[in-house]
Design a protein around this motif. Structure first.
Motif, PDB file in Angstrom:
ATOM      1  N   LEU A  16      -6.538  20.164  -9.643  1.00  0.00           N
ATOM      2  CA  LEU A  16      -7.005  20.737 -10.912  1.00  0.00           C
ATOM      3  C   LEU A  16      -8.415  20.266 -11.251  1.00  0.00           C
ATOM      4  O   LEU A  16      -9.167  20.986 -11.918  1.00  0.00           O
ATOM      5  N   GLN A  17      -8.782  19.074 -10.787  1.00  0.00           N
ATOM      6  CA  GLN A  17     -10.155  18.624 -11.000  1.00  0.00           C
ATOM      7  C   GLN A  17     -11.103  19.371 -10.076  1.00  0.00           C
ATOM      8  O   GLN A  17     -12.275  19.559 -10.389  1.00  0.00           O
ATOM      9  N   ASN A  19     -10.470  22.593  -8.869  1.00  0.00           N
ATOM     10  CA  ASN A  19     -10.509  23.970  -9.358  1.00  0.00           C
ATOM     11  C   ASN A  19      -9.450  24.152 -10.433  1.00  0.00           C
ATOM     12  O   ASN A  19      -8.282  24.348 -10.127  1.00  0.00           O
ATOM     13  N   ALA A  20      -9.916  24.127 -11.670  1.00  0.00           N
ATOM     14  CA  ALA A  20      -8.989  24.162 -12.800  1.00  0.00           C
ATOM     15  C   ALA A  20      -8.271  25.492 -12.917  1.00  0.00           C
ATOM     16  O   ALA A  20      -7.282  25.605 -13.628  1.00  0.00           O
ATOM     17  N   ARG A  21      -8.753  26.529 -12.233  1.00  0.00           N
ATOM     18  CA  ARG A  21      -8.103  27.840 -12.319  1.00  0.00           C
ATOM     19  C   ARG A  21      -7.098  28.068 -11.192  1.00  0.00           C
ATOM     20  O   ARG A  21      -6.513  29.148 -11.085  1.00  0.00           O
ATOM     21  N   GLU A  22      -6.904  27.079 -10.366  1.00  0.00           N
ATOM     22  CA  GLU A  22      -5.901  27.209  -9.304  1.00  0.00           C
ATOM     23  C   GLU A  22      -4.538  27.480  -9.929  1.00  0.00           C
ATOM     24  O   GLU A  22      -4.183  26.895 -10.948  1.00  0.00           O
TER      25      GLU A  22
ATOM     26  N   ALA B  20     -10.813  26.599 -19.406  1.00  0.00           N
ATOM     27  CA  ALA B  20     -11.081  27.262 -18.125  1.00  0.00           C
ATOM     28  C   ALA B  20      -9.855  27.981 -17.586  1.00  0.00           C
ATOM     29  O   ALA B  20      -9.975  28.816 -16.690  1.00  0.00           O
ATOM     30  N   ARG B  21      -8.674  27.690 -18.109  1.00  0.00           N
ATOM     31  CA  ARG B  21      -7.466  28.351 -17.616  1.00  0.00           C
ATOM     32  C   ARG B  21      -7.071  29.565 -18.453  1.00  0.00           C
ATOM     33  O   ARG B  21      -6.044  30.192 -18.179  1.00  0.00           O
ATOM     34  N   TYR B  54     -14.740  25.188 -12.138  1.00  0.00           N
ATOM     35  CA  TYR B  54     -13.777  24.960 -13.211  1.00  0.00           C
ATOM     36  C   TYR B  54     -13.104  23.621 -12.949  1.00  0.00           C
ATOM     37  O   TYR B  54     -12.548  23.422 -11.876  1.00  0.00           O
ATOM     38  N   LYS B  55     -13.182  22.729 -13.925  1.00  0.00           N
ATOM     39  CA  LYS B  55     -12.677  21.384 -13.694  1.00  0.00           C
ATOM     40  C   LYS B  55     -11.715  20.944 -14.777  1.00  0.00           C
ATOM     41  O   LYS B  55     -11.985  21.127 -15.964  1.00  0.00           O
ATOM     42  N   ALA B  56     -10.616  20.343 -14.367  1.00  0.00           N
ATOM     43  CA  ALA B  56      -9.742  19.678 -15.330  1.00  0.00           C
ATOM     44  C   ALA B  56     -10.409  18.377 -15.745  1.00  0.00           C
ATOM     45  O   ALA B  56     -10.968  17.661 -14.911  1.00  0.00           O
TER      46      ALA B  56
END
Lengths: 149, 149
Positions: A16-17, A19-22, B20-21, B54-56
DNA sequence: GATGAAACGTTGTGGTT
DNA sequence: AACCACAACGTTTCATC
């Protein structure tokens, strides 16, 4: 260390860090869980405050901020609190830390050009003495969090 | 400024920086577009490098990093390049900037405790003279990018 | 945590302006 | 070139185990 973060959660956090959109389904495939299991773990980490949010990272340069600077502030007597009150309204400030030492504040600011920098510094002199360092390059930008060994 | 970012794209960027989600369908509802239209605009901004990823966002404290510091480095002659080569391997370094002025480097580092800080500074002395400021609080953390007026 | 089903989102095609 | 409509496919979410 937080015992809520086991090996599986670290793997989830890593993705998630990155690619938060995974999708949770994809993350699940990579770690050997079903999508609902991933969703539940993520929800729990959000509730615990381990995951603070998800942000799109936007280019500073391509949004018109060609100049980046690190500015330290040594606040005048009684001027630190007023500064802390206004700094959230300064769009130029991307990061701002209150620190120990000779200076009270260090901030990362993004600016259009040198004239913008000049105007910005002029705004600050009422609060204290500033020191400006132009950023030549960003070597590391928001590195992901990792497990402590 | 980049002419590819019109009012609609700014609204999309605002939402993606906030969460981002968020689904393209929801973003579309908020800005008055269909999901495919949003997807196409986002894809284009990714391709142009406006959206970098996009990052968590993960809590430093809850991952065991109770201490944060700003460290500046004034590199010894010929020691800046070796430092730049190793710094990506230092997990403690969250942000690292090369800057103008008396110091060459400023970095934000996260640490377990004071002993960890001591060990970390010991690692740096081979590259140059360091100055350490403990972070008391983070006033602004990765503020979103905005339209320049 | 897994499974299965319903609701929802994404993505590709085709068509409109 | 940008958008919409529609449909196929994948994902999320909720119930149940």
């Amino acid at each position: 260390m937080n015992p809520k973060i086991d090996e599986l959660n670290w793997k989830i956090l890593k993705q998630l860090q990155d690619n938060a959109r995974e999708s949770f389904a994809n993350i699940g495939r990579n770690v050997g869980l079903t999508a609902p299991a991933v969703a539940e773990r993520v929800k729990k980490m959000e509730d615990l405050g381990i995951i603070l949010g998800y942000k799109a990272k936007v280019s500073h340069a391509l949004t018109g901020h060609q100049l980046k600077a690190i500015i330290t502030l040594r606040a005048f007597m009684g001027k630190l609190k007023p500064f802390l009150a206004v700094v959230p309204n300064l769009q130029e400030v991307v990061n701002c830390y209150r620190i120990t030492g000779n200076e009270n504040i260090v901030m990362e600011v993004v600016l259009k050009d040198q004239f913008h920098l000049e105007r910005f510094i002029d705004q600050l002199i009422q609060y204290g003495e500033t020191r400006t360092h132009i950023v030549l390059s960003q070597v590391i930008s928001n590195a992901p969090m990792h497990k402590i060994l």
